[in-house]
Every structure is written in C-alpha cells, then in structure tokens.
Design a protein around this motif. Structure first.
Motif, PDB file in Angstrom:
ATOM      1  N   ARG A  60      30.480  25.305   2.358  1.00 48.02           N
ATOM      2  CA  ARG A  60      30.702  26.201   3.495  1.00 48.02           C
ATOM      3  C   ARG A  60      32.170  26.658   3.566  1.00 48.02           C
ATOM      4  NH1 ARG A  60      27.855  23.662   8.629  1.00 48.02           N
ATOM      5  NH2 ARG A  60      28.099  25.785   9.444  1.00 48.02           N
ATOM      6  N   VAL A  61      33.096  25.757   3.273  1.00 46.82           N
ATOM      7  CA  VAL A  61      34.523  26.134   3.250  1.00 46.82           C
ATOM      8  C   VAL A  61      34.775  27.125   2.116  1.00 46.82           C
ATOM      9  CG1 VAL A  61      36.883  25.292   2.842  1.00 46.82           C
ATOM     10  CG2 VAL A  61      35.358  24.031   4.382  1.00 46.82           C
ATOM     11  N   VAL A  62      34.173  26.899   0.961  1.00 46.98           N
ATOM     12  CA  VAL A  62      34.323  27.824  -0.166  1.00 46.98           C
ATOM     13  C   VAL A  62      33.776  29.204   0.200  1.00 46.98           C
ATOM     14  CG1 VAL A  62      33.501  28.314  -2.522  1.00 46.98           C
ATOM     15  CG2 VAL A  62      34.444  26.067  -1.966  1.00 46.98           C
ATOM     16  N   THR A 102      31.061  32.576  11.473  1.00 45.62           N
ATOM     17  CA  THR A 102      31.653  31.236  11.347  1.00 45.62           C
ATOM     18  C   THR A 102      32.580  30.947  12.518  1.00 45.62           C
ATOM     19  OG1 THR A 102      31.482  31.420   8.941  1.00 45.62           O
ATOM     20  CG2 THR A 102      32.928  29.708   9.795  1.00 45.62           C
ATOM     21  N   ALA A 103      33.356  31.937  12.940  1.00 50.40           N
ATOM     22  CA  ALA A 103      34.244  31.743  14.092  1.00 50.40           C
ATOM     23  C   ALA A 103      33.443  31.439  15.350  1.00 50.40           C
ATOM     24  CB  ALA A 103      35.102  32.983  14.305  1.00 50.40           C
ATOM     25  N   ALA A 104      32.234  31.969  15.433  1.00 52.65           N
ATOM     26  CA  ALA A 104      31.397  31.778  16.621  1.00 52.65           C
ATOM     27  C   ALA A 104      30.658  30.435  16.622  1.00 52.65           C
ATOM     28  CB  ALA A 104      30.389  32.918  16.729  1.00 52.65           C
ATOM     29  N   LEU A 105      30.787  29.637  15.556  1.00 54.53           N
ATOM     30  CA  LEU A 105      30.121  28.334  15.523  1.00 54.53           C
ATOM     31  C   LEU A 105      30.564  27.439  16.679  1.00 54.53           C
ATOM     32  CD1 LEU A 105      30.257  27.416  11.726  1.00 54.53           C
ATOM     33  CD2 LEU A 105      28.222  28.006  13.067  1.00 54.53           C
ATOM     34  N   VAL A 106      31.806  27.583  17.071  1.00 57.19           N
ATOM     35  CA  VAL A 106      32.356  26.751  18.131  1.00 57.19           C
ATOM     36  C   VAL A 106      32.974  27.642  19.190  1.00 57.19           C
ATOM     37  CG1 VAL A 106      34.008  24.930  18.711  1.00 57.19           C
ATOM     38  CG2 VAL A 106      32.818  24.878  16.525  1.00 57.19           C
ATOM     39  N   PRO A 107      32.328  27.755  20.337  1.00 57.25           N
ATOM     40  CA  PRO A 107      32.939  28.535  21.408  1.00 57.25           C
ATOM     41  C   PRO A 107      34.255  27.892  21.839  1.00 57.25           C
ATOM     42  CG  PRO A 107      30.655  27.999  21.905  1.00 57.25           C
ATOM     43  CD  PRO A 107      31.044  27.215  20.691  1.00 57.25           C
ATOM     44  N   ASP A 130      31.143  18.918  16.944  1.00 59.12           N
ATOM     45  CA  ASP A 130      30.742  18.819  15.539  1.00 59.12           C
ATOM     46  C   ASP A 130      31.981  19.076  14.679  1.00 59.12           C
ATOM     47  OD1 ASP A 130      29.892  19.255  12.938  1.00 59.12           O
ATOM     48  OD2 ASP A 130      28.292  20.637  13.480  1.00 59.12           O
ATOM     49  N   PRO A 131      32.522  18.046  14.001  1.00 57.45           N
ATOM     50  CA  PRO A 131      33.772  18.227  13.264  1.00 57.45           C
ATOM     51  C   PRO A 131      33.677  19.255  12.129  1.00 57.45           C
ATOM     52  CG  PRO A 131      32.871  16.034  12.864  1.00 57.45           C
ATOM     53  CD  PRO A 131      32.019  16.674  13.909  1.00 57.45           C
ATOM     54  N   HIS A 132      32.509  19.363  11.494  1.00 57.42           N
ATOM     55  CA  HIS A 132      32.366  20.371  10.431  1.00 57.42           C
ATOM     56  C   HIS A 132      32.444  21.775  11.018  1.00 57.42           C
ATOM     57  CE1 HIS A 132      30.254  17.703   7.186  1.00 57.42           C
ATOM     58  NE2 HIS A 132      31.369  17.187   7.621  1.00 57.42           N
ATOM     59  N   ALA A 133      31.669  22.015  12.079  1.00 51.79           N
ATOM     60  CA  ALA A 133      31.674  23.333  12.711  1.00 51.79           C
ATOM     61  C   ALA A 133      33.056  23.658  13.270  1.00 51.79           C
ATOM     62  CB  ALA A 133      30.621  23.392  13.819  1.00 51.79           C
ATOM     63  N   ALA A 137      35.020  26.928  12.015  1.00 53.31           N
ATOM     64  CA  ALA A 137      35.346  27.943  13.013  1.00 53.31           C
ATOM     65  C   ALA A 137      36.851  28.153  13.103  1.00 53.31           C
ATOM     66  CB  ALA A 137      34.779  27.545  14.370  1.00 53.31           C
ATOM     67  N   ALA A 138      37.621  27.068  13.007  1.00 56.86           N
ATOM     68  CA  ALA A 138      39.079  27.184  13.075  1.00 56.86           C
ATOM     69  C   ALA A 138      39.614  27.969  11.874  1.00 56.86           C
ATOM     70  CB  ALA A 138      39.713  25.796  13.147  1.00 56.86           C
TER      71      ALA A 138
END
Length: 198
Positions: A60-62, A102-107, A130-133, A137-138
């Motif tokens: 996902r990061v890639v 991806t930015a919207a994964l974490v409001p 969720d640390p992955h999300a 998102a960051a």
C-alpha cells in the motif's frame, strides 16, 4: 506531518551506485528501516510493535509512492521525469484519485492547543485508531500539501547520469539534487567532449 515526507517517499527509489536502481521499499524490512529513519519526518504516524509492518502495508505504501512519483513527473513537465518513471507512470487522474482516497482513510479534526503561558496553536488530530491507515493517510496528505503548495514550482527531476531523484530547487542555478550528482554530470560532459574531439 511535514510536507517533505512526500519528497522522502519519492526518494525511496534511488541510484544504487552501480548503474541500476535500488528500491528501499522492496521488502518489509526495508519499509521498517525507512519508517524508523523517518520518525521525526513522519511525526509519530508510524506503526510500532512486533509485526506492525507487514507485506500488505508495504504494498500500500508502494502504491502511494507510485501515485506521488506520477504526480511529481506531471509537476516537472514539460521537463523529463525521473528515468524510472518515464515509461511506467500511473495516469495522473488515477494518481490524484489514489492520493485523495488514501488521505480520506483517516478523517482529521482540527484541535486547538493554547497553553496558559503561550500562544494558541492549531493541529490536526486523527480520528481513527488503525496505525496502517493513519500512516497511509498521513503520507497521502503530505503529498497533497506538497503538490498544492508553493514548493511544487521548484520541484525538479535530477538530470545527472544515473540519478533518479526528485528535488526542490533551492537556488537559481541548481541543476542537481546534490553535489555528487553535479560532479558526475560535469565528468560525463567532459568525457563526452573529449571523446567527440578524438
């Protein structure tokens, strides 16, 4: 998160020193190492603990990196993009959609900090645990901030032989991402002139 995280993410593809390209995120261990080195840049958004970084997160990061590099190539246009990107770029519309999703994964919610002996300060607080999300998102938000900000105009693809990095031009005559690239470019030009004259 610092907007420079987007540039650092794009720079996980680099020249390997032997004429090829190295991918720092080719393995889960590589992603763990990159996250550890980037702790301050990533502002605490990195997953911690045994097994916190896995193959799914790496992929996902890639994918976020692919979107960032595609949009960096668009930003430097009409100049040429970085060589590894030239023939395998994600379409720009898909890259924009990937970053936005991806930015919207974490409001995020704006929060006001105002200590008794200081000035008020605003920060954004993630509303998901969720640390992955949170990491993904960051990274996407950092890329969005960079690409929509004033530094995008100074973004360049290094033109030194074998270099594959993007960089932010910090002064008017800067052509390369670092001095060693400038030395390599000058040496290559000297070699070409000398062999053409022979």
């Amino acid at each position: 998160m610092e907007r420079w995280a987007a540039l650092e993410l794009a720079s996980t593809i680099r020249h390997d020193g032997e004429g090829g390209v190295a991918d720092e995120l080719a393995t889960v261990q590589g992603l763990e190492d990159w996250l550890r080195r980037g702790q301050t840049l990533l502002d605490g958004h990195t997953p911690a603990g045994e097994g916190a970084v896995d193959e799914e997160l790496r992929l996902r990061v890639v994918e976020v990196r692919r979107a960032v590099r595609a949009l960096f190539a668009r930003a430097v246009s009409p100049a040429r993009p970085s060589p590894p990107d030239a023939h395998r770029l994600m379409p720009a519309a898909r890259a924009v959609a990937r970053l936005n999703a991806t930015a919207a994964l974490v409001p995020v919610v704006p929060q006001l900090d105002w200590p008794p002996e200081g000035s008020p300060d605003a920060r954004l607080s993630a509303t998901r645990d969720d640390p992955h999300a949170t990491l993904l998102a960051a990274l996407a938000r950092a890329a969005i901030e960079f690409l929509s900000g004033p530094r995008r105009e100074q973004l360049r693809a290094c033109t030194a032989p074998r270099c594959v990095r993007y960089f932010v031009k910090s002064h008017g005559r800067q052509e390369w991402c670092k001095p060693s690239c400038g030395n390599r470019a000058r040496a290559a030009r000297h070699y070409d002139r000398h062999h053409r004259a022979s």
